[in-house]
Motif scaffolding. Structure first.
Motif, PDB file in Angstrom:
ATOM      1  N   UNK A   1       3.994  10.321   3.316  1.00  0.00           N
ATOM      2  CA  UNK A   1       4.834   9.357   4.022  1.00  0.00           C
ATOM      3  C   UNK A   1       4.032   8.093   4.354  1.00  0.00           C
ATOM      4  N   UNK A   2       2.812   8.283   4.880  1.00  0.00           N
ATOM      5  CA  UNK A   2       1.986   7.139   5.250  1.00  0.00           C
ATOM      6  C   UNK A   2       1.498   6.376   4.026  1.00  0.00           C
ATOM      7  N   UNK A   3       1.209   7.100   2.935  1.00  0.00           N
ATOM      8  CA  UNK A   3       0.781   6.415   1.709  1.00  0.00           C
ATOM      9  C   UNK A   3       1.865   5.473   1.209  1.00  0.00           C
ATOM     10  N   UNK A   4       3.103   5.921   1.259  1.00  0.00           N
ATOM     11  CA  UNK A   4       4.209   5.064   0.845  1.00  0.00           C
ATOM     12  C   UNK A   4       4.384   3.914   1.833  1.00  0.00           C
ATOM     13  N   UNK A   5       4.286   4.227   3.123  1.00  0.00           N
ATOM     14  CA  UNK A   5       4.458   3.189   4.144  1.00  0.00           C
ATOM     15  C   UNK A   5       3.405   2.092   4.016  1.00  0.00           C
TER      16      UNK A   5
END
Length: 470
Positions: free
Chosen positions: A259-263
């Protein structure tokens, strides 16, 4: 930080003695403490003793007789310049002598006795962390107590900071300032006497590459995840419908790292967003929303009859900046002593390299101008550390006799609720490419002549860039 002594206060002396003048010291426009000339002189003499007369700036001289109103005002201006000079000096401004003086003065002014209290600190998702501290605990003490309550490792404490915020009706935070080493968080928040003001824990770095250090730890990962979800919900991070669908899918799978990688790929990830304000770019009195992050200031604006646009100003192309304050004159052109303090006008102005050998002043008028300046300085500091090969990973210093208070029952970071559908009214951004000449231009080598040197923040990360790089 921005120190000012905007007014003085006459008081009766102790035990019916002669009257004296108390100087109000404001930090970021908020009263921090009241001090007498003799107290500031004592601070000055202590600094001279520790660092030498050639390091400490000159102090306003004593007077043998009572001061006239004009002399009181002159001394006030001199003391303000002195305090600003000390704070801006890397050695003096970070000294324990200077910071402990301000902490003691803050506690005495607010008449808060030293005692054990419960202090509420919020996470970005609104979760409350209750810590037991002393009213006399400085910012570092409170940050360590919060980290201990959350079980955040010592070597990750430096990646987070405490911020004084005002909570708005929609649950979003309006940032007042980052809490500093010269203040007592409990006193700072309670002295405002309003339930709107809170202390919030948030990451304190700008380069998302440092996320890797924090994500290695479970608590650090949860803190970043909760902050990111909150920023998306409040519209700080810009997402398309497809990106939102992907994020929600990862959230349902509890894939926080993914999730954070995409964000991290999204526009305005990790930015601080400020309240709506006014700028003179690309035209005078233009309504804008300013965000700070990724070594830039972003201005979102809606020009008449046009779609929502965005202009980005890289900190490496700002030669310098300054914060100024003024009280607008009434239509008659004369100042009135009855004007409210809330009408003080704050401006952040920066000199920007628009093209080769063409610098232009851009001015943002906002009550949060000082906080914007602090963000610029911290971005420059981070860039310089990285350029020198350093790292922000650090252990906060331990004072002699200081101990960490750890709770027997550690408090976990709760997962935020699932993302709601993105607001359809939020339009996609297009880059603002026009470079208007609405303000004065200066050559790269010519100094600014319309502000004192002490008001200008020189930018050591400034880079001369040719037209081919623009």
């Amino acid at each position: 930080m921005h120190f000012s002594i905007p007014e003085t206060e006459s008081r009766s002396g102790d035990s019916g003695g002669s009257a004296y003048v108390a100087y109000n010291i404001h930090v970021n426009g908020v009263l921090h403490c009241r001090v007498r000339y003799s107290q500031l002189l004592g601070l000055h003499e202590q600094l001279r003793k520790e660092y030498g007369a050639n390091v400490v700036p000159a102090f306003p001289p004593k007077k043998l007789f009572s001061l006239t109103p004009a002399e009181v005002e002159q001394r006030r201006e001199q003391l303000e310049k002195y305090m600003q000079a000390v704070r801006q000096d890397p050695l003096l401004g970070s000294s324990e002598t200077f910071n402990s003086f301000l902490r003691r003065a803050q506690q005495e002014t607010q008449q808060v006795p030293t005692e054990e209290v419960s202090l509420e600190v919020l996470l970005s998702n609104g979760q409350k962390v209750l810590v037991t501290v002393l009213t006399s605990d400085q910012t570092e003490d409170v940050l360590e107590a919060v980290a201990a309550k959350l079980d955040l490792p010592d070597d990750l404490i430096g990646y987070f900071s405490l911020f004084l915020v005002r909570e708005k009706e929609d649950g979003a935070f309006s940032f007042v300032r980052k809490l500093q080493e010269f203040e007592l968080p409990y006193v700072s928040v309670t002295s405002l006497r309003s339930q709107e003001y809170k202390i919030v824990l948030r990451k304190s770095y700008w380069d998302s590459a440092y996320d890797d250090d924090v994500m290695e730890n479970r608590v650090g990962l949860n803190l970043l995840y909760a902050q990111t979800v909150s920023d998306i919900e409040h519209g700080w991070i810009l997402v398309t419908k497809e990106q939102h669908r992907q994020l929600k899918s990862l959230q349902e799978k509890v894939s926080k790292k993914e999730f954070l990688r995409l964000a991290q790929t999204l526009r305005h990830y990790g930015y601080l967003r400020f309240d709506a304000c006014v700028a003179d770019f690309p035209e005078k009195d233009c309504p804008v929303v300013v965000s700070a992050g990724n070594s830039e200031l972003s201005l979102q604006l809606r020009l008449p009859g046009q779609q929502l646009r965005e202009g980005s100003f890289r900190v490496t192309r700002m030669r310098c900046w300054r914060v100024t304050s003024s009280v607008p004159l009434p239509s008659g052109g004369t100042s009135s002593p009855s004007r409210g303090r809330g009408e003080v006008r704050l401006e952040l102005a920066f000199e920007y390299l628009m093209s080769k050998d063409r610098l232009q002043w851009v001015t943002i008028t906002s009550p949060q101008a000082i906080m914007m300046s602090i963000c610029l300085q911290s971005m420059v500091d981070e860039l310089m550390v990285k350029k020198s090969g350093g790292s922000i990973r650090k252990m906060l210093r331990r004072r002699v006799g200081g101990t960490l208070r750890r709770s027997d029952s550690q408090q976990a970071v709760k997962s935020p609720p699932l993302l709601e559908s993105p607001d359809a009214s939020r339009e996609s951004m297009v880059k603002l490419s026009s470079k208007l000449s609405a303000v004065s231009l200066r050559g790269i080598g010519s100094p600014s002549t319309d502000a004192s040197a002490s008001a200008i923040h020189g930018n050591f990360a400034f880079e001369g860039i040719g037209d081919e790089d623009l």
